[in-house]
Design a protein around this motif. Structure first.
Motif, PDB file in Angstrom:
ATOM      1  N   VAL A 281       2.145  37.901  -0.472  1.00 47.79           N
ATOM      2  CA  VAL A 281       2.570  37.949  -2.015  1.00 47.79           C
ATOM      3  C   VAL A 281       2.358  36.878  -2.650  1.00 47.79           C
ATOM      4  O   VAL A 281       2.871  35.796  -1.942  1.00 47.79           O
ATOM      5  N   PRO A 282       1.669  36.383  -3.571  1.00 49.63           N
ATOM      6  CA  PRO A 282       1.521  35.248  -4.283  1.00 49.63           C
ATOM      7  C   PRO A 282       2.877  34.615  -4.709  1.00 49.63           C
ATOM      8  O   PRO A 282       3.821  35.311  -5.037  1.00 49.63           O
ATOM      9  N   SER A 283       3.011  33.406  -4.450  1.00 44.25           N
ATOM     10  CA  SER A 283       4.242  32.604  -5.062  1.00 44.25           C
ATOM     11  C   SER A 283       3.959  31.581  -5.805  1.00 44.25           C
ATOM     12  O   SER A 283       3.012  30.753  -5.923  1.00 44.25           O
ATOM     13  N   ASP A 284       4.962  31.265  -6.684  1.00 47.54           N
ATOM     14  CA  ASP A 284       4.882  30.091  -7.643  1.00 47.54           C
ATOM     15  C   ASP A 284       5.279  28.749  -6.864  1.00 47.54           C
ATOM     16  O   ASP A 284       5.038  27.912  -7.550  1.00 47.54           O
ATOM     17  N   TYR A 285       5.607  28.854  -5.853  1.00 47.50           N
ATOM     18  CA  TYR A 285       6.195  27.510  -5.084  1.00 47.50           C
ATOM     19  C   TYR A 285       5.156  27.234  -3.988  1.00 47.50           C
ATOM     20  O   TYR A 285       5.672  26.619  -3.152  1.00 47.50           O
ATOM     21  N   GLY A 286       3.944  27.590  -3.863  1.00 45.62           N
ATOM     22  CA  GLY A 286       3.079  27.375  -2.768  1.00 45.62           C
ATOM     23  C   GLY A 286       2.355  28.198  -2.013  1.00 45.62           C
ATOM     24  O   GLY A 286       1.910  29.153  -2.837  1.00 45.62           O
ATOM     25  N   ASP A 287       2.367  28.278  -0.862  1.00 49.46           N
ATOM     26  CA  ASP A 287       1.644  29.358  -0.053  1.00 49.46           C
ATOM     27  C   ASP A 287       2.258  30.725  -0.234  1.00 49.46           C
ATOM     28  O   ASP A 287       3.434  30.796  -0.780  1.00 49.46           O
ATOM     29  N   PRO A 288       1.495  31.909  -0.218  1.00 53.35           N
ATOM     30  CA  PRO A 288       1.841  32.992  -0.392  1.00 53.35           C
ATOM     31  C   PRO A 288       3.134  33.249   0.484  1.00 53.35           C
ATOM     32  O   PRO A 288       3.305  32.832   1.738  1.00 53.35           O
ATOM     33  N   TYR A 289       4.097  34.126  -0.003  1.00 53.28           N
ATOM     34  CA  TYR A 289       5.400  34.837   0.864  1.00 53.28           C
ATOM     35  C   TYR A 289       4.644  35.915   1.802  1.00 53.28           C
ATOM     36  O   TYR A 289       3.877  36.748   1.263  1.00 53.28           O
ATOM     37  N   ILE A 290       5.098  35.924   3.021  1.00 51.62           N
ATOM     38  CA  ILE A 290       4.597  36.776   3.811  1.00 51.62           C
ATOM     39  C   ILE A 290       5.958  37.998   3.835  1.00 51.62           C
ATOM     40  O   ILE A 290       7.140  37.463   4.388  1.00 51.62           O
TER      41      ILE A 290
END
Length: 251
Positions: free
Chosen positions: A155-164
């Motif tokens: 899932v895209p994140s506003d804080y860097g790498d996507p969240y798994i």
């Protein structure tokens, strides 16, 4: 940076923490999803507590920061166990809990499980039930199928790498929802919420306010504050709120 101490939990996880001695009730900071105890709020509150002479504790959930485990192996139930072990093994008497984002959800679980150990609660952009009402409800059919097939989805994140986001996280979250059953909070509760928060909407804060059973609960909306709530003005508001709750608890 000083090295953390470690607590071994009954579940075999090793939890890193920093603890400052002082008078009670102590203040305990519970961080957010994939955050750690080195964040600006945790360290600012530690410095404030030291200056005030209050006991303070910050820690990393398993799979976060300097604690053991992988983030993708964890879930709400694990992290709630971590928080309960920290409170029960490292502190004495009632504590003032400060829960940020996911830490707000974990804090509410502590209020249900060990209310005798809670002197007061401050939530910052609290995200109760976010695995169900945030992620799962937003997933489309393809994402739900991928979660079932592969066990995880990015899932895209506003804080860097996507969240798994794992299937275990979603399924376990359903066992720990707090907005579907009675939620007694028999102590001072103060909730802070930014109006510019894109991760946790104001509607969530209002839902929590409406759902909780409390004789002393207030919600403060902070105009234009984002999810982090970590600029100097926001940090001052947080410490002022903690001071208020400590005063109301008689300390």
């Amino acid at each position: 940076m000083s090295e953390p101490a470690y607590l071994d939990t009954p579940q075999g996880r090793r939890i890193a923490y920093h603890q400052t001695s002082g008078r009670g009730p102590g203040v305990i900071f519970l961080g957010g999803f994939k955050s750690d105890m080195q964040g600006s709020k945790a360290t600012h509150l530690e410095a404030w507590a030291k200056a005030q002479g209050h006991a303070f504790l910050r820690f990393d959930y398993s799979g976060h920061g300097q604690s053991s485990g992988a983030f993708t192996d964890g879930c709400i139930g694990d992290w709630a166990q971590d928080a309960q072990a920290v409170i029960e093994n490292l502190t004495e008497g009632p504590q003032v809990i400060v829960g940020s984002s996911m830490g707000g959800w974990i804090s509410l679980l502590m209020c249900k499980r060990i209310p005798q150990r809670i002197a007061g609660l401050i939530t910052i952009a609290a995200a109760p039930d976010f695995t169900e009402d945030g992620y799962w409800s937003a997933f489309d059919d393809d994402q739900r199928a991928m979660l079932d097939r592969d066990g995880h989805v990015a899932v895209p994140s506003d804080y860097g790498d996507p969240y798994i986001i794992t299937k275990r996280l979603i399924e376990d979250g359903r066992d720990h929802l707090v907005l579907r059953s009675p939620l007694p909070l028999p102590f001072p509760v103060r909730s802070l919420q930014g109006t510019a928060d894109k991760a946790v909407l104001t509607e969530t804060a209002l839902r929590l306010l409406d759902h909780a059973q409390s004789n002393d609960m207030r919600l403060t909306l902070v105009k234009d504050a984002d999810h982090q709530m970590s600029n100097p003005e926001n940090l001052d508001l947080i410490t002022a709120t903690i001071y208020e709750v400590l005063r109301l608890s008689g300390k």
